[in-house]
Design a protein around this motif. Structure first.
Motif, PDB file in Angstrom:
ATOM      1  N   TYR A  99       1.119  -1.130  -0.210  1.00 40.80           N
ATOM      2  CA  TYR A  99       0.132   0.337  -0.325  1.00 40.80           C
ATOM      3  C   TYR A  99       0.727   1.614  -0.246  1.00 40.80           C
ATOM      4  O   TYR A  99       2.133   1.093   0.794  1.00 40.80           O
ATOM      5  CB  TYR A  99      -0.759   0.155   1.121  1.00 40.80           C
TER       6      TYR A  99
ATOM      7  N   ASP B 160       1.265  -2.236 -11.069  1.00 41.07           N
ATOM      8  CA  ASP B 160       0.577  -1.193 -11.063  1.00 41.07           C
ATOM      9  C   ASP B 160       1.985  -0.633 -12.012  1.00 41.07           C
ATOM     10  O   ASP B 160       0.968   0.296 -12.545  1.00 41.07           O
ATOM     11  CB  ASP B 160       0.769  -0.822  -9.347  1.00 41.07           C
TER      12      ASP B 160
ATOM     13  N   LYS C 192       5.534   7.365  -7.049  1.00 39.96           N
ATOM     14  CA  LYS C 192       5.581   7.037  -5.957  1.00 39.96           C
ATOM     15  C   LYS C 192       6.409   5.880  -5.721  1.00 39.96           C
ATOM     16  O   LYS C 192       6.969   6.531  -4.391  1.00 39.96           O
ATOM     17  CB  LYS C 192       3.984   6.316  -5.552  1.00 39.96           C
ATOM     18  N   ILE C 193       6.949   5.147  -6.770  1.00 38.68           N
ATOM     19  CA  ILE C 193       7.532   3.728  -6.857  1.00 38.68           C
ATOM     20  C   ILE C 193       9.038   4.520  -6.661  1.00 38.68           C
ATOM     21  O   ILE C 193       9.310   3.842  -5.481  1.00 38.68           O
ATOM     22  CB  ILE C 193       7.010   2.761  -7.825  1.00 38.68           C
TER      23      ILE C 193
ATOM     24  N   PHE D 171       0.692   1.146  -2.857  1.00 38.71           N
ATOM     25  CA  PHE D 171       0.833   1.098  -4.377  1.00 38.71           C
ATOM     26  C   PHE D 171       0.868  -0.333  -4.365  1.00 38.71           C
ATOM     27  O   PHE D 171       2.157  -0.981  -2.630  1.00 38.71           O
ATOM     28  CB  PHE D 171       1.685   1.507  -5.863  1.00 38.71           C
TER      29      PHE D 171
ATOM     30  N   SER E 267       6.013  -4.858 -10.216  1.00 33.75           N
ATOM     31  CA  SER E 267       5.410  -4.472  -9.323  1.00 33.75           C
ATOM     32  C   SER E 267       3.518  -4.994 -10.948  1.00 33.75           C
ATOM     33  O   SER E 267       4.173  -4.203 -11.820  1.00 33.75           O
ATOM     34  CB  SER E 267       5.378  -2.803  -9.460  1.00 33.75           C
TER      35      SER E 267
ATOM     36  N   ASP F  56       2.687   8.342 -15.060  1.00 34.82           N
ATOM     37  CA  ASP F  56       1.741   7.786 -14.499  1.00 34.82           C
ATOM     38  C   ASP F  56       2.791   7.705 -12.495  1.00 34.82           C
ATOM     39  O   ASP F  56       3.833   8.015 -12.623  1.00 34.82           O
ATOM     40  CB  ASP F  56       2.440   6.412 -14.769  1.00 34.82           C
ATOM     41  N   SER F  57       1.137   8.383 -11.117  1.00 35.81           N
ATOM     42  CA  SER F  57       1.813   8.601 -10.824  1.00 35.81           C
ATOM     43  C   SER F  57       1.888   7.697  -9.669  1.00 35.81           C
ATOM     44  O   SER F  57       3.062   7.170  -8.801  1.00 35.81           O
ATOM     45  CB  SER F  57       0.149   9.208  -9.594  1.00 35.81           C
ATOM     46  N   ASN F  58       2.244   6.353  -9.569  1.00 36.18           N
ATOM     47  CA  ASN F  58       2.553   5.404  -8.727  1.00 36.18           C
ATOM     48  C   ASN F  58       4.002   5.054  -8.894  1.00 36.18           C
ATOM     49  O   ASN F  58       4.645   4.981  -8.651  1.00 36.18           O
ATOM     50  CB  ASN F  58       1.632   3.861  -9.765  1.00 36.18           C
TER      51      ASN F  58
END
Ligand code: ADP
Ligand code: MG
Length: 602
Positions: free
Chosen positions: A253, A309, A327-328, A255, A307, A322-324
Motif C-alpha cells: 500500500y 501497478d 511514488k515507486i 501501490f 509491480s 504515471d503517479s504510481n
C-alpha cells in the motif's frame, strides 16, 4: 455450430502493416504476450479451483512452447481456463482488438512516433507481427464445445467448432516469410530466457522447463537466508562479483511493489555496467530500462523490481506521467536511505570498508536529489589521505580550530591525487592541516553540492594556492625583499614561466622556492564541464596556472645575488622546472635537461 465468418469492428482496413512497421525492433515481444496470456489463463483456473468453482482435475499445468520448422509454426499450449466460441468473440475479437485500435489512435495523434514504438505491447494481436495466420484452438473449462478461430491479420476472421478433448488453449502461429528467424530454437530460447525466466507457471520448451516459477522476490524476507539472496544474484548475473548487500522491497500500500535490489561492488572508474535493474510486472519481464521507475542515481543498482501497478503495455511518456511510478520512485529512494543508515549505525567499520562502492551511490544521490541529502547527511563519509573516515559533522569538528580562514569559513582541504600532490600535502600537514582525498569522478560535483548544503564551509584543493593563502588567516608575513628586488625577481620568472601568471609571496623560508598552483574556482569548473562531457567555455580554456615565488626563500636571495645574467636565467629556469617536477608536469626532454643541469650544478 455452423462456421461463422465475421468482421472485426475496426475502421482501418488492415492495421497490421502499420503495426508491423512501427514495432519492428520489438517483434520478439509476441512471445512474451502469448506466453503470459497462457500463464494468466492457468492462474485463473487455479484461482477458480481454490475458490471451489472448478472441481475437475487440474493435472499438469505446464505451458508448452513448440516450434515446427517444417510446418513453419510456433504453438503455445496451456491447460488454463480456455474459451468458448462466445468468449473468443468477446475477448479476442472485441477486447484484444481494442488494444490495436488504441495503438492506432495514439499513432494518429502523436507526432513523435518514437514515443510509442517499442513500448506499446499489443497483447494477443502482437502475434500478427510475426504470423501471417493465427489460429486459436481452445476448449473452455466449462462444458462447452471446443472452438477454432483463424484470422489472417485483416479484420476478417473465421470461427468454427473444433476437435479438442482437453481443456485449454493452443495458439498456433503460421510464421510469415519475413519472420522465419523465430523458427530457430535458439532464438525462441533466447526470448523465453529474457521474458519468461521467472513466470509463475512452469514453461517448457524443447523438453526443458526454462523458468524458475518461485523467484525470491515473491517470498517473504523471513523465509530467506543470506545464501538465498546470493544465489539469486548469481542466477541473475552469473559473471558478477558477489554483491555488497541488498534490500528486499515489499510494499502493498498505496501501490504494489516487490523486489530485491543489490548494491554491487563498483570499480572506481565505474564503467557503464551491463547488469541492470530488471523491471517485471507479475513476474513477466518488461524491461531493463528502468529510467523512470528507479531514481537515476540508483540505476547502478542490480536486481529486480516487480509491480503489477506498472502496466505491461505502456508508452514511455505514460510511464513518466504515471503517479504510481513516481511514488515507486520515491519509495525506492527512501528504502535505500533507510538501509544505508541502518548499516552505518549497526556497523560503522563495515560501512567504511564498503564506502568506495557505496559512496558512489551516496554522492550521486546527494548531487541529484535534495531529499536524499537530508537523509544521507548522517552517513556521508569523507576520507582523508591517511584513510581515516569522518562524517560531515565529525570532520567540521576536527578542522574547526585550525582550518578557519579570516572570513570565518572552515576550509576543507583535499587532494585528488595523493602522489602527484604530495609536496602540497606535506606542506599542509606541516601546518597541522588535514587533507581529504577526493579522487572519484563524481567528486567535483559532490564538492559543489556539499558546499551549498553546509554553511560556512569551503573546499580547496591543496595545490590551489600557496600554503599561506590556502587557508587565509589574514596574517601576512613580511617580505625580506624591497620593491626593486621584487620587480627583478618577477621579471626573471616571467621570462621562464611562459603564459603563466607570476605571483610573489612572502612565505616561510622552509616552503618551496617556487610552486605551481591551479586556482580552485577555474579548475573546478573545468573539472565539472569535463565530467559532464561539455565542451563549453571552461572546458576549452587552457588551464591558467599561477607560479608562486617564495620571496623569503634562500634560493631567491641567491638568484638576486647571481651577477652573471646567463647563470641567473639558468637558475630561474631550474627553480621553475623544479616546481613543474613537483607537480608531475615535467617530462621528456625537459626532464632530461633538468637532470643534466642539476648534475652540472653539483
Ligand atoms: P490482456 O491479456 O491484456 O487481457 P490480450 O490481448 O493479451 O489482452 O488478450 C485478450 C484476452 O483474450 C485475454 O484477456 C483473455 O480473456 C483472452 N485470452 C488470450 N489468450 C488466452 C488463453 N491462452 N487462454 C484463455 N484466454 C485467453
Ligand atoms: Mg495478454
Amino acid at each position: 455450430m455452423v462456421a461463422e465468418k465475421g468482421t472485426i469492428s475496426i475502421n482501418t482496413e488492415n492495421i497490421f502493416p502499420i503495426i508491423k512497421k512501427f514495432l519492428y525492433s520489438d517483434h520478439e515481444i509476441f512471445l512474451r504476450e502469448l506466453v503470459s496470456n497462457a500463464v494468466d489463463a492457468t492462474q485463473k483456473l487455479k484461482k477458480l479451483a481454490s475458490m471451489g468453482e472448478f472441481n475437475g482435475e487440474l493435472g499438469d499445468l505446464t505451458v508448452k512452447v513448440s516450434v515446427d520448422k517444417e510446418a513453419k509454426t510456433i504453438t503455445i499450449s496451456d491447460k488454463g481456463i480456455g474459451m468458448s466460441a462466445e468468449e473468443i468473440k468477446k475477448y479476442i475479437n472485441q477486447i484484444a482488438f481494442s488494444g490495436a485500435k488504441e495503438f492506432l489512435e495514439k499513432y494518429k495523434d502523436t507526432q513523435d512516433t518514437n514515443q510509442i514504438i517499442g513500448q506499446f505491447g499489443l497483447g494477443f494481436y502482437s502475434a500478427f507481427m510475426v504470423a501471417q495466420n493465427v489460429e486459436i484452438i481452445t476448449k473452455s473449462f466449462r462444458d462447452e464445445p471446443a472452438a477454432r478461430w483463424i484470422c489472417d491479420g485483416s479484420t476478417e476472421f473465421e470461427i468454427t467448432e473444433a476437435e479438442k478433448a482437453d481443456r485449454g488453449t493452443d495458439i498456433i502461429l503460421h510464421i510469415a516469410p519475413d519472420s522465419e528467424e523465430f523458427l530457430e530454437n535458439f532464438r525462441i530460447n533466447q526470448i523465453l530466457e529474457k521474458y519468461a525466466k521467472f513466470l509463475p507457471v512452469e514453461i517448457e520448451f524443447d523438453g526443458k522447463v526454462i523458468n524458475n516459477p518461485n523467484p525470491i522476490w515473491t517470498k517473504s524476507p523471513a523465509e530467506l537466508t543470506e545464501e538465498d539472496y546470493k544465489n539469486f544474484y548469481k542466477e541473475l548475473y552469473p559473471f558478477s562479483e558477489e554483491p555488497l548487500f541488498w534490500i528486499h522491497l515489499n510494499v502493498d500500500y498505496p501501490f504494489n511493489l516487490t523486489g530485491v535490489l543489490y548494491f554491487p561492488k563498483i570499480k572506481k572508474d565505474f564503467q557503464l555496467n551491463r547488469e541492470k535493474v530488471q523491471l517485471y510486472s507479475r513476474q513477466v519481464f518488461i524491461t531493463d530500462d528502468v529510467k523512470d521507475v528507479v531514481p537515476e542515481f540508483l540505476q547502478m543498482l542490480h536486481g529486480v523490481i516487480d509491480s503489477p501497478d506498472i502496466p505491461l503495455n505502456v508508452s514511455r511518456s505514460y510511464l513518466q506521467a504515471d503517479s504510481n511510478v513516481k511514488k515507486i520512485n520515491s519509495h525506492i529512494t527512501k528504502k535505500v536511505a533507510d538501509k544505508l543508515q541502518e548499516l552505518f549505525r549497526q556497523d560503522r567499520k563495515g560501512f567504511e570498508e564498503k564506502w568506495e562502492s557505496v559512496g558512489i551511490f551516496v554522492k550521486y544521490g546527494i548531487i541529484s536529489d535534495d531529499k536524499f541529502y537530508d537523509r544521507a547527511k548522517e552517513f556521508t563519509l569523507l576520507k582523508n589521505v591517511d584513510s581515516q573516515y569522518f562524517t560531515l559533522d565529525e570532520y567540521r569538528e576536527k578542522v574547526q580550530a585550525n582550518q578557519h580562514d579570516k572570513d570565518d569559513k572552515a576550509v576543507f582541504l583535499y587532494a585528488n591525487d595523493a602522489n602527484q600532490q604530495d609536496a602540497f600535502i606535506t606542506s599542509a600537514k606541516k601546518r597541522g592541516y588535514d587533507v581529504l582525498i577526493m579522487d572519484s569522478p563524481l567528486d567535483a560535483h559532490f564538492i559543489n553540492a556539499i558546499e551549498s548544503k553546509l554553511e560556512k564551509v569551503t573546499f580547496k584543493r591543496v595545490d590551489s594556492d600557496s600554503i599561506e593563502k590556502l587557508i587565509d588567516k589574514g596574517l601576512a608575513m613580511e617580505s625580506v625583499l624591497n620593491d626593486e628586488e621584487k620587480k627583478q625577481v618577477e621579471e626573471l620568472f616571467k621570462e621562464v614561466a611562459g603564459a603563466n601568471t607570476v605571483q610573489l609571496e612572502s612565505l616561510p623560508t622552509d616552503e618551496m622556492p617556487v610552486t605551481i598552483i591551479q586556482p580552485e574556482f577555474m579548475r573546478r569548473w573545468k573539472d565539472m564541464s569535463r565530467i559532464s562531457g561539455q565542451n563549453d567555455m571552461f572546458g576549452m580554456m587552457p588551464m591558467g596556472n599561477n607560479v608562486v615565488i617564495n620571496t623569503n626563500h634562500a634560493l631567491i636571495d641567491k638568484l638576486l645575488k647571481t651577477t652573471d645574467a646567463d647563470a641567473q636565467k639558468q637558475l630561474a629556469k631550474q627553480l621553475y622546472d623544479l616546481a613543474l617536477l613537483a607537480q608531475g608536469m615535467l617530462s621528456g626532454s625537459d626532464l632530461t635537461r633538468f637532470v643534466e643541469r642539476t648534475v652540472a650544478a653539483l
